[in-house]
Motif scaffolding. Structure first.
Motif, PDB file in Angstrom:
ATOM      1  N   SER A  44       0.837  -1.208   0.000  1.00  0.00           N
ATOM      2  CA  SER A  44       0.000   0.000   0.000  1.00  0.00           C
ATOM      3  C   SER A  44       0.871   1.256   0.000  1.00  0.00           C
ATOM      4  N   ASN A  45       1.992   1.236   0.735  1.00  0.00           N
ATOM      5  CA  ASN A  45       2.893   2.386   0.729  1.00  0.00           C
ATOM      6  C   ASN A  45       3.478   2.623  -0.661  1.00  0.00           C
ATOM      7  N   SER A  46       3.873   1.542  -1.339  1.00  0.00           N
ATOM      8  CA  SER A  46       4.451   1.685  -2.675  1.00  0.00           C
ATOM      9  C   SER A  46       3.426   2.225  -3.661  1.00  0.00           C
TER      10      SER A  46
ATOM     11  N   VAL B  51       5.142 -10.768  -7.383  1.00  0.00           N
ATOM     12  CA  VAL B  51       4.247  -9.816  -6.712  1.00  0.00           C
ATOM     13  C   VAL B  51       4.690  -8.376  -6.969  1.00  0.00           C
ATOM     14  N   SER B  52       5.990  -8.115  -6.896  1.00  0.00           N
ATOM     15  CA  SER B  52       6.481  -6.749  -7.074  1.00  0.00           C
ATOM     16  C   SER B  52       6.427  -6.300  -8.533  1.00  0.00           C
ATOM     17  N   SER B  53       6.443  -7.232  -9.475  1.00  0.00           N
ATOM     18  CA  SER B  53       6.427  -6.877 -10.903  1.00  0.00           C
ATOM     19  C   SER B  53       5.025  -6.823 -11.485  1.00  0.00           C
ATOM     20  N   LEU B  54       4.068  -7.414 -10.810  1.00  0.00           N
ATOM     21  CA  LEU B  54       2.726  -7.552 -11.372  1.00  0.00           C
ATOM     22  C   LEU B  54       2.047  -6.222 -11.703  1.00  0.00           C
ATOM     23  N   PRO B  55       2.078  -5.207 -10.823  1.00  0.00           N
ATOM     24  CA  PRO B  55       1.401  -3.938 -11.158  1.00  0.00           C
ATOM     25  C   PRO B  55       1.914  -3.305 -12.438  1.00  0.00           C
ATOM     26  N   VAL B  56       3.222  -3.301 -12.648  1.00  0.00           N
ATOM     27  CA  VAL B  56       3.788  -2.703 -13.859  1.00  0.00           C
ATOM     28  C   VAL B  56       3.375  -3.510 -15.086  1.00  0.00           C
ATOM     29  N   LEU B  57       3.362  -4.835 -14.971  1.00  0.00           N
ATOM     30  CA  LEU B  57       2.971  -5.677 -16.097  1.00  0.00           C
ATOM     31  C   LEU B  57       1.505  -5.494 -16.447  1.00  0.00           C
ATOM     32  N   ILE B  58       0.681  -5.161 -15.469  1.00  0.00           N
ATOM     33  CA  ILE B  58      -0.741  -4.938 -15.725  1.00  0.00           C
ATOM     34  C   ILE B  58      -0.973  -3.589 -16.394  1.00  0.00           C
ATOM     35  N   ILE B  59      -0.238  -2.559 -15.955  1.00  0.00           N
ATOM     36  CA  ILE B  59      -0.458  -1.204 -16.459  1.00  0.00           C
ATOM     37  C   ILE B  59       0.118  -1.024 -17.855  1.00  0.00           C
ATOM     38  N   TYR B  60       1.257  -1.625 -18.121  1.00  0.00           N
ATOM     39  CA  TYR B  60       1.974  -1.335 -19.363  1.00  0.00           C
ATOM     40  C   TYR B  60       1.165  -1.599 -20.626  1.00  0.00           C
ATOM     41  N   PRO B  61       0.411  -2.718 -20.768  1.00  0.00           N
ATOM     42  CA  PRO B  61      -0.341  -2.926 -22.021  1.00  0.00           C
ATOM     43  C   PRO B  61      -1.327  -1.814 -22.345  1.00  0.00           C
TER      44      PRO B  61
ATOM     45  N   SER C 137      -1.441  16.584 -25.749  1.00  0.00           N
ATOM     46  CA  SER C 137      -0.219  15.974 -25.213  1.00  0.00           C
ATOM     47  C   SER C 137      -0.478  14.668 -24.470  1.00  0.00           C
ATOM     48  N   LYS C 138      -1.583  14.004 -24.744  1.00  0.00           N
ATOM     49  CA  LYS C 138      -1.865  12.740 -24.059  1.00  0.00           C
ATOM     50  C   LYS C 138      -0.773  11.697 -24.270  1.00  0.00           C
ATOM     51  N   PRO C 139      -0.221  11.554 -25.495  1.00  0.00           N
ATOM     52  CA  PRO C 139       0.849  10.550 -25.666  1.00  0.00           C
ATOM     53  C   PRO C 139       2.065  10.806 -24.794  1.00  0.00           C
ATOM     54  N   ILE C 140       2.531  12.058 -24.749  1.00  0.00           N
ATOM     55  CA  ILE C 140       3.742  12.336 -23.979  1.00  0.00           C
ATOM     56  C   ILE C 140       3.460  12.286 -22.487  1.00  0.00           C
ATOM     57  N   ILE C 141       2.257  12.648 -22.075  1.00  0.00           N
ATOM     58  CA  ILE C 141       1.902  12.542 -20.659  1.00  0.00           C
ATOM     59  C   ILE C 141       1.878  11.083 -20.237  1.00  0.00           C
ATOM     60  N   ALA C 142       1.361  10.206 -21.102  1.00  0.00           N
ATOM     61  CA  ALA C 142       1.373   8.774 -20.804  1.00  0.00           C
ATOM     62  C   ALA C 142       2.797   8.244 -20.716  1.00  0.00           C
ATOM     63  N   VAL C 143       3.674   8.726 -21.602  1.00  0.00           N
ATOM     64  CA  VAL C 143       5.081   8.307 -21.566  1.00  0.00           C
ATOM     65  C   VAL C 143       5.731   8.744 -20.256  1.00  0.00           C
ATOM     66  N   LEU C 144       5.531  10.007 -19.890  1.00  0.00           N
ATOM     67  CA  LEU C 144       6.123  10.521 -18.651  1.00  0.00           C
ATOM     68  C   LEU C 144       5.587   9.775 -17.435  1.00  0.00           C
ATOM     69  N   ALA C 145       4.277   9.555 -17.413  1.00  0.00           N
ATOM     70  CA  ALA C 145       3.672   8.860 -16.276  1.00  0.00           C
ATOM     71  C   ALA C 145       4.219   7.447 -16.145  1.00  0.00           C
ATOM     72  N   LEU C 146       4.347   6.754 -17.264  1.00  0.00           N
ATOM     73  CA  LEU C 146       4.864   5.387 -17.214  1.00  0.00           C
ATOM     74  C   LEU C 146       6.325   5.363 -16.770  1.00  0.00           C
ATOM     75  N   MET C 147       7.134   6.270 -17.292  1.00  0.00           N
ATOM     76  CA  MET C 147       8.548   6.323 -16.902  1.00  0.00           C
ATOM     77  C   MET C 147       8.699   6.610 -15.411  1.00  0.00           C
ATOM     78  N   TYR C 148       7.996   7.629 -14.943  1.00  0.00           N
ATOM     79  CA  TYR C 148       8.105   7.989 -13.528  1.00  0.00           C
ATOM     80  C   TYR C 148       7.535   6.899 -12.623  1.00  0.00           C
ATOM     81  N   ALA C 149       6.427   6.294 -13.035  1.00  0.00           N
ATOM     82  CA  ALA C 149       5.803   5.262 -12.203  1.00  0.00           C
ATOM     83  C   ALA C 149       6.700   4.037 -12.079  1.00  0.00           C
TER      84      ALA C 149
END
Length: 301
Positions: free
Chosen positions: A83-85, A274-284, A200-212
């Motif tokens: 939850s903290n992460s 467990v630690s990789s699952l959220p990123v794998l779900i969001i990326y597609p 700028s939706k494409p670049i905002i999505a890129v920035l959000a994914l990189m930072y996340a």
């Protein structure tokens, strides 16, 4: 008509076919090299501790078991770290994207006075870094040690992301559009909110994914700046859990110690999943914006 189209099709030469076969073979080999570790980790995480410790897991699960996941999810510290992460990742991504857009957009406009100096200063910070000790002293003097702000603020902007966003704004928001909005009495803030951001939706999505992804995988800052276990992100909780599982078997008998080592070895793979699952779900869901934003943001000139 179809016969003419077929007859006009360019025939591949023998050397072209050999080249394509070589390319496909190379790509298949690369795919297998990348894919095998993922399959192995997932298979090991749902195998029995004895099979994993004995090295009997090669490709598919052996003696199907969810003991590793049971131990992980029954641990309250892991759930707190999870939850903290999530909180750190969401809050950091929002702060970082807002600051990057607000900082990069003025740098993309030719009418902004001093943008060359600011860009030089930004790039200078990318090439020369003060080091961990000055960063620690700054965080300490600002009173952010052992607080959530030590995770969210010090690295809230990245130079590379600013450069990508600035290039995107330069290529996607023409000066004529800015001049037309000024003639209609549109303020700079209103233009940024009503015109620039929807484009700028494409670049905002890129920035959000990189930072996340950066924040989700980050653990070093938390290890340096945090002391309270209640603030630990998932990565630190997983580290503490593995250390505890290993050290708790020191005073046990041999059989119990061996069982504890087998469980700790199994939990490593369960924790990776467990630690990789959220990123794998969001990326597609962000992939199409990611590719488009990276291609547009990479155009120079």
């Amino acid at each position: 008509m179809d016969e003419n189209i077929k007859s006009s099709k360019i025939r591949e030469s023998f050397t072209d076919r050999i080249f394509l076969i070589g390319v496909y073979t190379f790509l298949i080999i690369v795919l297998l090299i990348v894919l095998y570790p993922l399959i192995y980790i997932i298979s090991a995480s749902i195998s029995s501790p004895e099979a994993v410790m004995a090295g009997r897991v090669w490709l598919w699960p052996v003696d199907f078991s969810l003991e590793g996941y049971t131990e992980v999810f029954n641990n309250s510290d892991v759930m707190r770290g999870f939850s903290n992460s999530i909180f750190y990742t969401v809050a950091y991504t929002v702060i970082a994207v807002v600051l990057t857009v607000v900082f990069a957009y003025p740098l993309s406009r030719k009418s902004f006075y001093g943008r060359t100096f600011l860009m030089f200063f930004i790039i200078f910070t990318m090439l020369f870094y003060g080091g961990l000790i000055p960063e620690y002293l700054v965080v300490k003097n600002l009173g952010m040690l052992d607080t959530i702000w030590a995770i969210l603020i010090p690295k809230a902007m990245a130079v590379w992301q600013i450069i990508i966003a600035r290039t995107f704004f330069q290529t996607s928001v023409p000066e004529e559009l800015v001049e037309a909005s000024e003639m209609d009495g549109c303020s700079s803030l209103r233009f940024l909110w009503s015109v620039v951001l929807p484009l700028s939706k494409p670049i905002i999505a890129v920035l959000a994914l990189m930072y996340a992804v950066f924040q989700w995988n980050s653990y070093f800052d938390a290890m340096v700046f945090l002391r309270s276990e209640e603030l630990f992100p998932l990565q630190l909780e997983l580290r503490e859990l593995l250390i505890t599982q290993t050290e708790s078997g020191v005073n046990m008998d041999i059989a119990e110690q061996q069982k504890r080592e087998q469980l700790a070895n199994l939990m490593k793979y369960s924790l990776i999943v467990v630690s990789s699952l959220p990123v794998l779900i969001i990326y597609p869901f962000a992939q199409k914006y990611f590719v488009k934003g990276m291609l547009i943001g990479s155009v120079k000139g």
